[in-house]
Design a protein around this motif. Structure first.
Motif, PDB file in Angstrom:
ATOM      1  N   LEU A 173     -38.225  32.740 109.861  1.00 32.16           N
ATOM      2  CA  LEU A 173     -38.516  33.427 111.129  1.00 32.16           C
ATOM      3  C   LEU A 173     -38.930  32.418 112.200  1.00 32.16           C
ATOM      4  CD1 LEU A 173     -39.033  35.929 112.897  1.00 32.16           C
ATOM      5  CD2 LEU A 173     -41.314  36.068 111.868  1.00 32.16           C
ATOM      6  N   VAL A 174     -38.242  32.502 113.350  1.00 32.90           N
ATOM      7  CA  VAL A 174     -38.568  31.679 114.513  1.00 32.90           C
ATOM      8  C   VAL A 174     -38.913  32.611 115.667  1.00 32.90           C
ATOM      9  CG1 VAL A 174     -37.761  29.928 116.143  1.00 32.90           C
ATOM     10  CG2 VAL A 174     -36.973  29.871 113.766  1.00 32.90           C
ATOM     11  N   VAL A 175     -40.013  32.312 116.352  1.00 32.16           N
ATOM     12  CA  VAL A 175     -40.397  33.080 117.538  1.00 32.16           C
ATOM     13  C   VAL A 175     -40.148  32.228 118.776  1.00 32.16           C
ATOM     14  CG1 VAL A 175     -42.255  34.262 118.759  1.00 32.16           C
ATOM     15  CG2 VAL A 175     -42.127  34.398 116.271  1.00 32.16           C
ATOM     16  N   TYR A 195     -31.097  32.188 111.045  1.00 31.76           N
ATOM     17  CA  TYR A 195     -32.524  32.396 111.246  1.00 31.76           C
ATOM     18  C   TYR A 195     -32.794  33.803 111.765  1.00 31.76           C
ATOM     19  CZ  TYR A 195     -33.018  27.329 110.832  1.00 31.76           C
ATOM     20  OH  TYR A 195     -32.997  26.036 110.374  1.00 31.76           O
ATOM     21  N   GLN A 196     -33.941  34.351 111.402  1.00 28.41           N
ATOM     22  CA  GLN A 196     -34.422  35.579 112.032  1.00 28.41           C
ATOM     23  C   GLN A 196     -35.183  35.168 113.289  1.00 28.41           C
ATOM     24  OE1 GLN A 196     -37.240  37.815 109.727  1.00 28.41           O
ATOM     25  NE2 GLN A 196     -37.503  39.398 111.281  1.00 28.41           N
ATOM     26  N   VAL A 197     -34.880  35.801 114.412  1.00 23.23           N
ATOM     27  CA  VAL A 197     -35.482  35.392 115.678  1.00 23.23           C
ATOM     28  C   VAL A 197     -36.168  36.583 116.336  1.00 23.23           C
ATOM     29  CG1 VAL A 197     -35.095  34.341 117.935  1.00 23.23           C
ATOM     30  CG2 VAL A 197     -33.664  33.670 115.998  1.00 23.23           C
ATOM     31  N   LEU A 198     -37.399  36.368 116.765  1.00 26.08           N
ATOM     32  CA  LEU A 198     -38.121  37.351 117.566  1.00 26.08           C
ATOM     33  C   LEU A 198     -38.446  36.709 118.909  1.00 26.08           C
ATOM     34  CD1 LEU A 198     -40.573  38.892 114.927  1.00 26.08           C
ATOM     35  CD2 LEU A 198     -38.413  39.843 115.780  1.00 26.08           C
ATOM     36  N   GLU A 199     -38.414  37.521 119.984  1.00 27.82           N
ATOM     37  CA  GLU A 199     -38.626  36.998 121.328  1.00 27.82           C
ATOM     38  C   GLU A 199     -39.933  37.515 121.917  1.00 27.82           C
ATOM     39  OE1 GLU A 199     -35.300  37.803 123.845  1.00 27.82           O
ATOM     40  OE2 GLU A 199     -33.825  37.483 122.242  1.00 27.82           O
ATOM     41  N   ALA A 200     -40.577  36.658 122.720  1.00 24.98           N
ATOM     42  CA  ALA A 200     -41.789  37.045 123.440  1.00 24.98           C
ATOM     43  C   ALA A 200     -41.723  36.456 124.838  1.00 24.98           C
ATOM     44  CB  ALA A 200     -43.037  36.540 122.709  1.00 24.98           C
ATOM     45  N   ASP A 201     -42.079  37.283 125.838  1.00 20.06           N
ATOM     46  CA  ASP A 201     -42.025  36.795 127.219  1.00 20.06           C
ATOM     47  C   ASP A 201     -43.350  36.224 127.688  1.00 20.06           C
ATOM     48  OD1 ASP A 201     -43.553  39.050 127.439  1.00 20.06           O
ATOM     49  OD2 ASP A 201     -42.195  40.121 128.795  1.00 20.06           O
ATOM     50  N   GLY A 202     -44.336  36.227 126.818  1.00 22.62           N
ATOM     51  CA  GLY A 202     -45.627  35.681 127.204  1.00 22.62           C
ATOM     52  C   GLY A 202     -46.661  35.857 126.111  1.00 22.62           C
ATOM     53  N   GLN A 203     -47.910  35.635 126.470  1.00 28.28           N
ATOM     54  CA  GLN A 203     -49.013  35.598 125.507  1.00 28.28           C
ATOM     55  C   GLN A 203     -49.256  36.948 124.836  1.00 28.28           C
ATOM     56  OE1 GLN A 203     -52.464  33.848 127.251  1.00 28.28           O
ATOM     57  NE2 GLN A 203     -53.652  33.835 125.364  1.00 28.28           N
ATOM     58  N   ARG A 237     -48.822  40.180 119.685  1.00 27.90           N
ATOM     59  CA  ARG A 237     -48.387  41.362 118.927  1.00 27.90           C
ATOM     60  C   ARG A 237     -47.513  40.941 117.749  1.00 27.90           C
ATOM     61  NH1 ARG A 237     -44.263  44.380 118.076  1.00 27.90           N
ATOM     62  NH2 ARG A 237     -42.907  43.166 119.454  1.00 27.90           N
ATOM     63  N   ILE A 238     -46.618  39.981 118.005  1.00 25.09           N
ATOM     64  CA  ILE A 238     -45.711  39.527 116.946  1.00 25.09           C
ATOM     65  C   ILE A 238     -46.481  38.828 115.825  1.00 25.09           C
ATOM     66  CG2 ILE A 238     -43.852  37.898 116.418  1.00 25.09           C
ATOM     67  CD1 ILE A 238     -42.679  38.515 119.175  1.00 25.09           C
ATOM     68  N   THR A 239     -47.367  37.916 116.191  1.00 27.94           N
ATOM     69  CA  THR A 239     -48.080  37.144 115.166  1.00 27.94           C
ATOM     70  C   THR A 239     -49.085  37.995 114.408  1.00 27.94           C
ATOM     71  OG1 THR A 239     -49.663  36.376 116.858  1.00 27.94           O
ATOM     72  CG2 THR A 239     -47.791  34.943 116.349  1.00 27.94           C
ATOM     73  N   ALA A 240     -49.471  39.152 114.972  1.00 30.30           N
ATOM     74  CA  ALA A 240     -50.353  40.067 114.246  1.00 30.30           C
ATOM     75  C   ALA A 240     -49.608  40.760 113.106  1.00 30.30           C
ATOM     76  CB  ALA A 240     -50.934  41.106 115.205  1.00 30.30           C
ATOM     77  N   GLN A 241     -48.276  40.854 113.244  1.00 35.75           N
ATOM     78  CA  GLN A 241     -47.463  41.566 112.251  1.00 35.75           C
ATOM     79  C   GLN A 241     -46.642  40.625 111.368  1.00 35.75           C
ATOM     80  OE1 GLN A 241     -45.045  44.480 114.283  1.00 35.75           O
ATOM     81  NE2 GLN A 241     -46.742  45.196 115.542  1.00 35.75           N
ATOM     82  N   HIS A 242     -46.355  39.427 111.845  1.00 34.95           N
ATOM     83  CA  HIS A 242     -45.502  38.488 111.117  1.00 34.95           C
ATOM     84  C   HIS A 242     -46.142  37.103 111.106  1.00 34.95           C
ATOM     85  CE1 HIS A 242     -42.212  41.466 111.512  1.00 34.95           C
ATOM     86  NE2 HIS A 242     -42.639  41.606 112.764  1.00 34.95           N
ATOM     87  N   ARG A 243     -45.704  36.281 110.150  1.00 34.04           N
ATOM     88  CA  ARG A 243     -46.111  34.868 110.150  1.00 34.04           C
ATOM     89  C   ARG A 243     -44.850  34.022 110.267  1.00 34.04           C
ATOM     90  NH1 ARG A 243     -50.437  31.876 109.559  1.00 34.04           N
ATOM     91  NH2 ARG A 243     -50.176  29.681 108.932  1.00 34.04           N
ATOM     92  N   PRO A 244     -44.525  33.581 111.489  1.00 33.58           N
ATOM     93  CA  PRO A 244     -43.292  32.808 111.696  1.00 33.58           C
ATOM     94  C   PRO A 244     -43.373  31.424 111.071  1.00 33.58           C
ATOM     95  CG  PRO A 244     -44.597  32.868 113.708  1.00 33.58           C
ATOM     96  CD  PRO A 244     -45.264  33.799 112.739  1.00 33.58           C
TER      97      PRO A 244
END
Length: 464
Positions: free
Chosen positions: A7-9, A30-38, A43-50
């Protein structure tokens, strides 16, 4: 269905950037998740460990300072998440701040796809032996231990120690500058020892000792039959140092024809052994050292500027022994203990007269010269105290220190000092290359290169 590589953020306020990276990485499995800011990242890191976070340095607050990126990096460090910084400004100073703050690496926009994929693969699949989950050394552990060749009691060395503490546990390349004999290889080993790569190999190569026609084989290896003497496959230094640290001593002697090939490895993280069609990945931390005026070599075209940029993310200057007087006696005592043990001698001390003699000498050969002087003194000493009679220094040794305390020598151009030392060594040994090279602490090949550089001819010294 293809199994995810990890997983890559991707954190960037530019939607197009996020889309481009997402497509590039997804196509590679790779599995990819996107974030536009902090907020979205939290939210992503609370649910996943990239396995890795690709973090932009600049968001809405401004465009060039990178403060928001550094704020987010601090939070990611607290979570133990490896982070590669991205900046569109090619700002090395900003990237260095990020690495000092705990980032694993950085990449510039626009990025090279091949290099970025290699970077991601290196960090996601790095072995546990170099994981940041290992206990990091405390700053106090960087201090010298009794009997060590490394002493840092002087102000100049204390300042260097402070830099080492910041640099050691990063992935940034380091260029060590300093005169011959100051301990550049020892400093390189020290940086490796306190880095996250410390459980992996430390591989050193003295560029000045490698024949011109063997540089590529030395660095990248070769396959059987690649050239006349290639009777077997041979691993190069990059392969031997995988996941560890590769130290290039005397980097200034690297021939111009090999420099583009080294640059390519540093840029894209790939190399091919001589005569092979297989491409290998290189995950190494590079530390280089030279006593040459590398900036002047760039100005004269002897050394590529783009290669220097890849080598000198951090520059550490190791001071000469004459500028670290407070270290001379501790070093001397350590060397006495070391050689007394080596030669099965009883406990030996240093007389006050010898202390005064050492502190009044300029030590042109630096720590290496001090070590040799002490070793000879220990061998000659038949009692329990080293006396002036046991010390072999040039006649009128004190005259080697100018009235300004060494400043005049320090301000001489390095090329002038080098020419002077080479000429003296060749004259002293009646033109015997091997003996002169040994006295100067360099190889025969390195001495020949320096003679050519200064226009010295064999006939001038009746060389054998």
């Amino acid at each position: 269905m293809q199994q995810s590589k990890g997983l890559v953020v991707v954190v960037d306020d530019d939607e197009d950037i996020r889309l481009a990276l997402s497509m590039l990485l997804s196509n590679q499995g790779y599995q990819v998740l996107e974030a536009d800011g902090q907020v979205e990242l939290a939210r992503i890191t609370a649910q996943h460990r990239p396995g890795l976070v690709l973090l932009d340095m600049n968001f809405s607050r401004d465009t060039t300072s990178g403060l928001e990126g550094l704020d987010i990096l601090h939070q990611l460090n607290q979570q133990g998440l490896p982070t590669v910084l991205m900046t569109a400004w090619g700002n090395i100073e900003l990237a260095v701040k990020g690495i000092q703050a705990g980032a694993a690496d950085f990449i510039e926009k626009p990025w090279n796809n091949q290099k970025l994929l290699q970077l991601v693969d290196n960090y996601i699949h790095r072995p546990v032996s170099v994981s940041k989950s290992q206990r990091k050394p405390e700053p106090s552990e960087l201090r010298q231990s009794p009997g060590s060749d490394w002493v840092a009691e002087s102000a100049s060395m204390q300042a260097l120690e402070s830099m080492v503490e910041q640099v050691a546990d990063t992935q940034a390349s380091v260029l060590i500058l300093g005169e011959n004999g100051t301990g550049k290889s020892l400093l390189a080993q020290r940086i490796h020892k306190f880095s996250e790569r410390r459980e992996s190999p430390f591989v050193s190569v003295n560029m000045g000792a490698v024949p011109d026609n063997l540089f590529e084989s030395e660095l990248f290896g070769h396959v059987k039959g690649a050239f006349t003497d290639a009777r077997d496959n041979r691993k190069g230094r990059f392969e031997l140092a995988q996941y560890g640290t590769l130290f290039f001593d005397e980097i200034g002697t690297l021939p111009a024809r090999v420099q583009p090939k080294l640059l390519r490895v540093l840029e894209i993280g790939e190399f091919e052994p001589v005569g092979a069609s297989t491409t290998y990945n290189a995950d190494v931390r590079v530390i280089s050292a030279t006593n040459a005026d590398i900036e002047n070599m760039v100005a004269t075209g002897e050394f590529r500027q783009d290669l220097l940029f890849r080598l000198n993310t951090f520059v550490l200057v190791l001071p000469p022994l004459r500028e670290r007087l407070d270290d001379i006696i501790p070093l001397s005592k350590n060397f006495v203990d070391k050689f007394a043990t080596k030669y099965a001698k009883p406990k030996i001390t240093i007389s006050d007269e010898v202390v005064a003699l050492f502190q009044g000498y300029a030590w042109p050969g630096n720590v290496r010269e001090l070590s040799h002087v002490i070793e000879r003194a220990v061998i000659l000493c038949r009692e329990t105290e080293i006396l002036p009679a046991h010390i072999m220094l040039p006649e009128k040794a004190s005259a080697l220190v100018p009235e300004d305390g060494g400043i005049s020598d320090a301000l001489r151009p390095l090329d002038d000092v080098e020419l002077d030392m080479i000429t003296k060594a060749l004259k002293k040994y009646q033109g015997h290359i091997s003996k002169a090279a040994s006295a100067l602490g360099i190889s025969r090949n390195a001495l020949y290169r320096r003679m050519e550089k200064h226009g010295l001819e064999k006939e001038d010294f009746d060389i054998e």
